[in-house]
Design a protein around this motif. Structure first.
Motif, PDB file in Angstrom:
ATOM      1  N   UNK A  13       0.852  -1.178   0.000  1.00  0.00           N
ATOM      2  CA  UNK A  13       0.000   0.000   0.000  1.00  0.00           C
ATOM      3  C   UNK A  13       0.889   1.230   0.000  1.00  0.00           C
ATOM      4  N   UNK A  14       1.118   1.779  -1.161  1.00  0.00           N
ATOM      5  CA  UNK A  14       1.970   2.954  -1.306  1.00  0.00           C
ATOM      6  C   UNK A  14       1.109   4.201  -1.070  1.00  0.00           C
ATOM      7  N   UNK A  15       0.947   4.573   0.204  1.00  0.00           N
ATOM      8  CA  UNK A  15       0.098   5.725   0.488  1.00  0.00           C
ATOM      9  C   UNK A  15       0.916   6.903   1.021  1.00  0.00           C
ATOM     10  N   UNK A  16       0.369   8.069   0.873  1.00  0.00           N
ATOM     11  CA  UNK A  16       1.069   9.304   1.266  1.00  0.00           C
ATOM     12  C   UNK A  16       1.398   9.334   2.751  1.00  0.00           C
ATOM     13  N   UNK A  17       0.489   8.867   3.596  1.00  0.00           N
ATOM     14  CA  UNK A  17       0.708   8.897   5.036  1.00  0.00           C
ATOM     15  C   UNK A  17       1.938   8.065   5.411  1.00  0.00           C
ATOM     16  N   UNK A  18       2.022   6.848   4.864  1.00  0.00           N
ATOM     17  CA  UNK A  18       3.174   5.985   5.171  1.00  0.00           C
ATOM     18  C   UNK A  18       4.465   6.608   4.665  1.00  0.00           C
ATOM     19  N   UNK A  19       4.434   7.192   3.470  1.00  0.00           N
ATOM     20  CA  UNK A  19       5.638   7.847   2.933  1.00  0.00           C
ATOM     21  C   UNK A  19       6.043   9.012   3.816  1.00  0.00           C
ATOM     22  N   UNK A  20       5.077   9.811   4.260  1.00  0.00           N
ATOM     23  CA  UNK A  20       5.379  10.973   5.106  1.00  0.00           C
ATOM     24  C   UNK A  20       6.005  10.530   6.426  1.00  0.00           C
ATOM     25  N   UNK A  21       5.477   9.457   7.029  1.00  0.00           N
ATOM     26  CA  UNK A  21       6.045   8.945   8.279  1.00  0.00           C
ATOM     27  C   UNK A  21       7.471   8.451   8.070  1.00  0.00           C
TER      28      UNK A  21
END
Length: 171
Positions: free
Chosen positions: A72-80
């Motif tokens: 799951x390539x999501x923005x929240x995970x990338x930001x964290x």
């Protein structure tokens, strides 16, 4: 049969992606390794486009044997992840180890280097229920295939000795 043939990888690739992989050993962020590298070096790179296309169509027709991992390539995970990298505060075990041993080549975001180094983010080997292949690559190293039309062959070093002497955190 190899998990990548009957699991999540082929399902996410187009026929043209499979043809390119069989010709060069590289495709969609993946790099051939292990027993597949000599197959490409000594065989499939020399096949005609029609033969490679027929093989790709056949492989795409196979049913999946077992579940494939998900990514799951999501923005929240990338930001964290980016915040943890910037601050040096790793909430998840392995973040510091990854940055110390893997990020130099595979990039901090796990996207790899197109045509040079495999992406780890979303990689079917990383997500596989059986970690044997990825453990072997990390401990024994690997080499991408050398082909006439593909990118320059690269070698990933074995990390057995460096990992043995590393200072591991106590969790």
């Amino acid at each position: 049969m190899a998990t990548w043939l009957t699991g999540g990888v082929i399902g996410r690739w187009s026929v043209d992606d499979v043809v390119s992989f069989l010709r060069t050993g590289h495709g969609r962020g993946a790099v051939a390794f292990g027993a597949m590298a000599p197959v490409i070096e000594e065989s499939t790179q020399y096949m005609t486009n029609d033969d490679l296309h027929a093989i790709a169509v056949y492989l795409k027709s196979l049913s999946a044997h077992g579940p494939a991992g998900t990514y799951n390539d999501n923005e929240y995970a990338r930001a964290r992840t980016y915040q943890a990298i910037a601050t040096g505060e790793f909430e998840r075990h392995g973040g510091g180890i990854y940055l110390s041993f893997c990020a130099r080549c595979h990039e901090a975001d796990g996207q790899g280097q197109q045509g040079k180094v495999a992406a780890l983010a979303g990689n079917s080997l990383v997500l596989a229920p059986d970690p044997t292949s990825i453990i072997r690559i990390v401990t024994e190293g690997s080499k991408s295939p050398q082909t006439e039309t593909g990118p320059e062959a690269k070698k990933m070093p074995a990390f057995t000795e460096s990992a043995r002497h590393a200072r591991w955190p106590k969790w």
